[in-house]
Design an enzyme around this catalytic site. Sequence first.
Site, PDB file in Angstrom:
ATOM      1  N   GLY A  55       0.823  -1.198   0.000  1.00  0.00           N
ATOM      2  CA  GLY A  55       0.000   0.000   0.000  1.00  0.00           C
ATOM      3  C   GLY A  55       0.854   1.244   0.000  1.00  0.00           C
ATOM      4  N   TYR A  83       4.108  -3.098   2.484  1.00  0.00           N
ATOM      5  CA  TYR A  83       3.485  -2.393   3.602  1.00  0.00           C
ATOM      6  C   TYR A  83       2.873  -3.382   4.593  1.00  0.00           C
ATOM      7  CZ  TYR A  83       0.298   0.394   6.382  1.00  0.00           C
ATOM      8  OH  TYR A  83      -0.365   0.967   7.439  1.00  0.00           O
ATOM      9  N   HIS A 169       7.685  -7.833  -3.913  1.00  0.00           N
ATOM     10  CA  HIS A 169       6.353  -8.204  -4.406  1.00  0.00           C
ATOM     11  C   HIS A 169       6.415  -9.548  -5.136  1.00  0.00           C
ATOM     12  CE1 HIS A 169       4.077  -4.533  -3.479  1.00  0.00           C
ATOM     13  NE2 HIS A 169       5.257  -3.930  -3.605  1.00  0.00           N
ATOM     14  N   GLU A 171       3.906 -11.264  -6.135  1.00  0.00           N
ATOM     15  CA  GLU A 171       2.740 -11.461  -7.005  1.00  0.00           C
ATOM     16  C   GLU A 171       2.974 -10.995  -8.435  1.00  0.00           C
ATOM     17  OE1 GLU A 171       1.988  -7.412  -4.978  1.00  0.00           O
ATOM     18  OE2 GLU A 171       3.041  -9.291  -4.581  1.00  0.00           O
TER      19      GLU A 171
END
Length: 516
Positions: A55, A83, A169, A171
């Site tokens: 975020g 985050y 990250h 993903e």
Amino acid sequence: MNPPSIAILDFGSQYVQLIARRVRENQVHSLIFAPNVSPEILQRHSVIGIILSGGPSSAYNHSAPQPHPGLLNMGVPVLGICYGMQAVCQQLGAKVQAAAQREYGRTTLERTADDPLVRHLPARTTVWMSHGDVVTGLGEDFVTLARTPHSPFALVRHRSRPLYGIQFHPEVTHTPEGAQILRNFLFDICNARPTWNAGNILDQAVEQIRERLRGEAHVICGLSGGVDSSVTAALLHRAAPDKLTCIFVDNGLLRLHERARVEAIFRGHFRMDLHVVDASKRFLERLRGVIDPQEKRIRIGHEFIDVFREEAARIPNARFLAQGTLYPDVIESGHSAAGTAANIKLHHNVGGLPAELGFELIEPLRDLFKDEVRMIGELLGLPEEIVWRHPFPGPGLAVRILGEVTPERLELLRPADQIIIEELTAAGWYRKVAQAFGVLMPVSSVGVMGDGRAYQGQHVIAVRFVESTDFMTADWVHIDPNVLSRISSRITNEVAGINRVVYDVTSKPPATIEWE
């Protein structure tokens, strides 16, 4: 449906839906929730693991969203991403602060310890970073599993609780081993089972529809011919063929031969009770003289509701209305467990039919992403041209004609649009492109017709091809120029009144996918 689920807590990440889809690609169910969702709600949804998204906030700001204090005491495995990691670590006493060296883009991850979360990962691999804050002072409660040159705690695990944190990250496709990390979390840490597949989804949906349609009640399905409404209709037909009536409204703004195609598939092949309403004159009259695109949408929407209401009144025992609402529609309209999204958009299934119509809603696809809907469509026997069809706007060609919509301008765009799709398909590009269409420009173009110059009555078509995974962002397609050449040649030779074809090379943002 209430299968064992992975909860995705949305802290405002642009990737939150991508995380949910990555989980489902492993045939594990996932749901998106508000960041402060209570443990009681998660337990009611049979949650077996929790992922906290990234975020834009800083965890040390008082206004930053925080997970519920009881979340970390549920005994359910938790994986914090970016985050999400910082928020979890801060709750457990670590310090989060602005990084001396921010990390954006690719960097090298070095594995420093063994753990089920990093199983099968190479000693060094590339990951995608996007953060300006870092966790410091973890203390003795955490074990570091991997680091990067500027993040000494790039991947951590709590010593006594099933809590994990990842600064990068996993993903995104820019992290090549990210899929493996997520698989490790799902199957080795959460003990998930791969039961969320098209076959099980279809069986459960059919059972639920039959349960709702007990008795004499009838269901109406607003059929547009697009993927979502077509799969909805086929699903209802599988569950209760004698209780289904489909309504197809020909608003005069359809693609070439669209009405005949829908009739052939749903009335001819599936033998559905299909009511076709030819309201083209009504719609075109409502659009007379209208130039503003928003006003076009409003008038088309209102007219659609009036036409649909009139036809629905002719169907006896009609108690239910079926819509092809998808999970992204639910999330982005602010009606999901995630609460109000950052960018609210009202979903527009079946022209935006309002609750005042008096029907009970049946939305059998509201828990599914588009790729899952396509798989269901294939299982139901829908033809490839329906299952893999590109999105088509609810207002139809009205928003692909810039300026006033007239019968004459529609007759220019329809054959040009057909040529675009034909050539794209013939070249093997249709499935490679997320959306393809033509736009009729509100300008005249000088050209050469025979031995003379021609200007009056000559129009311009803009061709738009985009690639996208979520349609929130999109890029123009670097397509083979030979395909564009054939499209241009055919349009200017076969469609009288068009003498120029241009190609749109604008991404989203700054542009939108549609022109209006």
